[in-house]
Design a protein around this motif. Structure first.
Motif, PDB file in Angstrom:
ATOM      1  N   GLY A 147       0.797  -1.218   0.000  1.00  0.00           N
ATOM      2  CA  GLY A 147       0.000   0.000   0.000  1.00  0.00           C
ATOM      3  C   GLY A 147       0.832   1.271   0.000  1.00  0.00           C
ATOM      4  O   GLY A 147       1.938   1.309   0.536  1.00  0.00           O
ATOM      5  N   HIS A 148       0.264   2.316  -0.644  1.00  0.00           N
ATOM      6  CA  HIS A 148       0.854   3.662  -0.675  1.00  0.00           C
ATOM      7  C   HIS A 148       2.187   3.644  -1.434  1.00  0.00           C
ATOM      8  O   HIS A 148       2.396   2.812  -2.289  1.00  0.00           O
ATOM      9  CB  HIS A 148       0.980   4.216   0.737  1.00  0.00           C
ATOM     10  CG  HIS A 148      -0.314   4.194   1.477  1.00  0.00           C
ATOM     11  ND1 HIS A 148      -1.318   5.107   1.271  1.00  0.00           N
ATOM     12  CD2 HIS A 148      -0.800   3.314   2.395  1.00  0.00           C
ATOM     13  CE1 HIS A 148      -2.357   4.811   2.033  1.00  0.00           C
ATOM     14  NE2 HIS A 148      -2.072   3.719   2.720  1.00  0.00           N
ATOM     15  N   GLY A 149       3.092   4.578  -1.138  1.00  0.00           N
ATOM     16  CA  GLY A 149       4.369   4.635  -1.823  1.00  0.00           C
ATOM     17  C   GLY A 149       4.658   5.981  -2.441  1.00  0.00           C
ATOM     18  O   GLY A 149       3.762   6.709  -2.852  1.00  0.00           O
ATOM     19  N   HIS A 197      -1.546   4.630  -8.602  1.00  0.00           N
ATOM     20  CA  HIS A 197      -2.964   4.893  -8.352  1.00  0.00           C
ATOM     21  C   HIS A 197      -3.654   3.580  -7.977  1.00  0.00           C
ATOM     22  O   HIS A 197      -3.325   2.519  -8.525  1.00  0.00           O
ATOM     23  CB  HIS A 197      -3.605   5.492  -9.602  1.00  0.00           C
ATOM     24  CG  HIS A 197      -4.967   6.059  -9.368  1.00  0.00           C
ATOM     25  ND1 HIS A 197      -6.098   5.269  -9.310  1.00  0.00           N
ATOM     26  CD2 HIS A 197      -5.373   7.331  -9.163  1.00  0.00           C
ATOM     27  CE1 HIS A 197      -7.147   6.034  -9.079  1.00  0.00           C
ATOM     28  NE2 HIS A 197      -6.736   7.300  -8.989  1.00  0.00           N
ATOM     29  N   PRO A 198      -4.617   3.612  -7.038  1.00  0.00           N
ATOM     30  CA  PRO A 198      -5.333   2.385  -6.655  1.00  0.00           C
ATOM     31  C   PRO A 198      -5.916   1.625  -7.847  1.00  0.00           C
ATOM     32  O   PRO A 198      -5.914   0.394  -7.872  1.00  0.00           O
ATOM     33  CB  PRO A 198      -6.441   2.909  -5.737  1.00  0.00           C
ATOM     34  CG  PRO A 198      -5.861   4.134  -5.118  1.00  0.00           C
ATOM     35  CD  PRO A 198      -5.021   4.755  -6.190  1.00  0.00           C
ATOM     36  N   ASN A 199      -6.422   2.354  -8.861  1.00  0.00           N
ATOM     37  CA  ASN A 199      -6.957   1.695 -10.053  1.00  0.00           C
ATOM     38  C   ASN A 199      -5.883   0.900 -10.791  1.00  0.00           C
ATOM     39  O   ASN A 199      -6.137  -0.178 -11.323  1.00  0.00           O
ATOM     40  CB  ASN A 199      -7.564   2.720 -11.010  1.00  0.00           C
ATOM     41  CG  ASN A 199      -8.833   3.332 -10.454  1.00  0.00           C
ATOM     42  OD1 ASN A 199      -9.317   2.930  -9.409  1.00  0.00           O
ATOM     43  ND2 ASN A 199      -9.364   4.312 -11.149  1.00  0.00           N
ATOM     44  N   LYS A 320     -11.500  -2.878  -5.915  1.00  0.00           N
ATOM     45  CA  LYS A 320     -12.597  -2.496  -6.804  1.00  0.00           C
ATOM     46  C   LYS A 320     -12.850  -3.466  -7.947  1.00  0.00           C
ATOM     47  O   LYS A 320     -13.736  -3.250  -8.757  1.00  0.00           O
ATOM     48  CB  LYS A 320     -12.328  -1.119  -7.393  1.00  0.00           C
ATOM     49  CG  LYS A 320     -11.277  -1.120  -8.489  1.00  0.00           C
ATOM     50  CD  LYS A 320     -11.075   0.266  -9.039  1.00  0.00           C
ATOM     51  CE  LYS A 320     -10.282   0.222 -10.329  1.00  0.00           C
ATOM     52  NZ  LYS A 320     -11.005  -0.391 -11.435  1.00  0.00           N
ATOM     53  N   SER A 321     -12.085  -4.533  -8.075  1.00  0.00           N
ATOM     54  CA  SER A 321     -12.238  -5.442  -9.206  1.00  0.00           C
ATOM     55  C   SER A 321     -12.971  -6.717  -8.802  1.00  0.00           C
ATOM     56  O   SER A 321     -12.366  -7.645  -8.285  1.00  0.00           O
ATOM     57  CB  SER A 321     -10.864  -5.801  -9.780  1.00  0.00           C
ATOM     58  OG  SER A 321     -10.257  -4.676 -10.349  1.00  0.00           O
ATOM     59  N   PRO A 322     -14.271  -6.774  -9.054  1.00  0.00           N
ATOM     60  CA  PRO A 322     -15.034  -7.959  -8.668  1.00  0.00           C
ATOM     61  C   PRO A 322     -14.709  -9.188  -9.507  1.00  0.00           C
ATOM     62  O   PRO A 322     -15.174 -10.276  -9.210  1.00  0.00           O
ATOM     63  CB  PRO A 322     -16.497  -7.526  -8.869  1.00  0.00           C
ATOM     64  CG  PRO A 322     -16.434  -6.408  -9.850  1.00  0.00           C
ATOM     65  CD  PRO A 322     -15.139  -5.717  -9.615  1.00  0.00           C
TER      66      PRO A 322
END
Length: 427
Positions: A147-149, A197-199, A320-322
């Motif tokens: 996470g993050h960075g 980016h999280p995406n 976010k990726s089901p």
């Protein structure tokens, strides 16, 4: 540089520092400003450069001390300004880039900033295809996301302990455990101290055809009291909203559905079939996410205090990726002084990584994806009893004698009592 200093007295703004964050396919450069920046930019070739003009700005920075030896940006320097009061900064590049510039308002621990993202314009590495993933006895692919960075430090605990550093260390240890297990392979989503980016994180997992995405984070709260780990999965509400968004992007159907998209392409029912297939994919991945999360919680309970003793569903961006089973693991509260100190130790980081690995490996050994090494190892076995022959055993499992012999490398029809036979998969 003298020209830059001479403008200090009348410049409305100050460039206070420059930070460079290289990543595999881009470089982020951050200008720390005293005030909100006014800027413009343009690109030059032969050699490749990106020029940023900061209006009414001066600086006292020694640019020769700025390290920029990445794959895209090799040097950051100043140049002659086009007009009085403007500070011109030049990024020397190895090749053309796609620049994206945007200002950021103050957010602790940072003040005003101008962010420059230089994206590599070359073709990205070829993604793993569904056909390649479907190879016989393939590895189970785990995408490990620290996470993050970079510009995003995450939470900062007592003693200036940065979440981004701790999550990267735990992720590296987790990846090593995964790679040491025959039949499993780790893909590090973030390999160094840079921002993603999280995406993009879930996109990397999809490009690599990952069987699971594990995102590592450290929790924080306004009070120093809370402590303990937790494991999170995608909420049904977020999953449905993502499915709906994808349905409006028909160009992504092939990417999300693999070969099935070719079958339904250019038909009036494409959208409805795609929705049904994505719904089934979502159901499967959410069930898997929950099952993995439960096993990870069980293993983490053995090595650390747990803030939540059951997996929690939430609308988190990285989940976010089901279509990809995903879990987010909060390894503890970095805002708790005792736990922050513990999270910074190599021994505790190793315990956490090993626990997450064990929970993950236990799940895939119990429910191995078809075509994987784990699936081949978990094939049903039969111990030969008195009076049994190959034909009797073959009939019992509804397989042919020939397949039974080939699977067990038998040269004759003779078997002995106590002999263990592997039953052909797909029977």
């Amino acid at each position: 540089m003298m020209m830059t200093l001479s403008g200090t007295a009348w410049a409305a703004n100050q460039l206070k520092s420059v930070r460079v964050w290289p990543s595999p396919d881009s470089t982020r450069i951050v200008f720390d400003m005293a005030e909100q920046p006014s800027y413009s930019h343009f690109s030059l070739t032969n050699p490749n450069r990106l020029v940023i003009d900061l209006k009414s700005t001066a600086t006292k920075i020694d640019f020769s001390s700025i390290k920029a030896d990445g794959k895209l940006v090799t040097k950051v320097r100043t140049s002659s300004a086009p007009e009085k009061g403007t500070l011109r900064v030049v990024l020397e590049l190895t090749r053309p880039v796609k620049p994206v510039l945007f200002p950021l308002s103050p957010t602790k621990p940072y003040g005003n900033r101008l962010v420059i993202d230089a994206f590599d314009t070359r073709e990205p590495a070829k993604a793993v295809t569904a056909e390649e993933k479907a190879g016989k006895n393939r590895d189970i692919i785990i995408a490990v996301d620290a996470g993050h960075g970079g510009e995003d430090p995450g939470s900062i605990g007592p003693g200036k302990r940065y979440e981004k550093k701790i999550t990267l260390e735990v992720s590296k240890r987790l990846a090593r455990y995964i790679d040491s297990q025959k039949g499993m392979k780790a893909i590090m989503v973030r390999t160094g101290d840079y921002y993603l980016h999280p995406n993009k994180r879930s996109d990397v997992a999809r490009e690599k055809q990952a069987d699971l995405l594990i995102s590592i984070h450290a929790d924080a709260f306004t009070s120093p009291k809370p402590r303990g780990g937790s494991v999170w999965v995608l909420s049904m509400r977020r999953a449905n909203s993502e499915i709906g968004r994808w349905m409006e992007q028909t160009e992504r159907h092939s990417e999300l559905l693999g070969g099935a998209a070719e079958v339904i392409e250019n038909t009036n029912s494409e959208k409805f079939v795609a929705r049904a297939l994505l719904d089934m994919s979502m159901d499967r991945s959410m069930v898997e996410s929950q099952a993995v999360a439960e096993r990870v919680v069980k293993e983490m309970t053995k090595v650390t205090k747990m803030h939540k003793r059951k997996p929690v569903a939430a609308s988190l961006a990285v989940l976010k990726s089901p279509d990809i089973p995903s879990i987010l693991v909060e390894i503890g509260f970095i805002s708790n002084p005792t736990e922050a100190k513990l999270l910074s130790t190599a021994s505790h980081q190793d315990k956490l990584a090993r626990a997450i690995f064990r929970g993950t490996a236990d799940y895939f050994k119990a429910v191995p994806p078809s075509g994987t090494y784990f699936a081949a190892q978990s094939a049903e076995r039969h111990t030969v009893k008195s009076g049994e022959s190959l034909s009797v055993i073959a009939s019992r499992y509804n397989v042919s004698v020939r397949d039974l012999k080939n699977t067990n490398n038998l040269k004759s029809d003779v078997v002995r009592i106590g002999q263990v036979l592997k039953i052909p998969s797909g029977s």
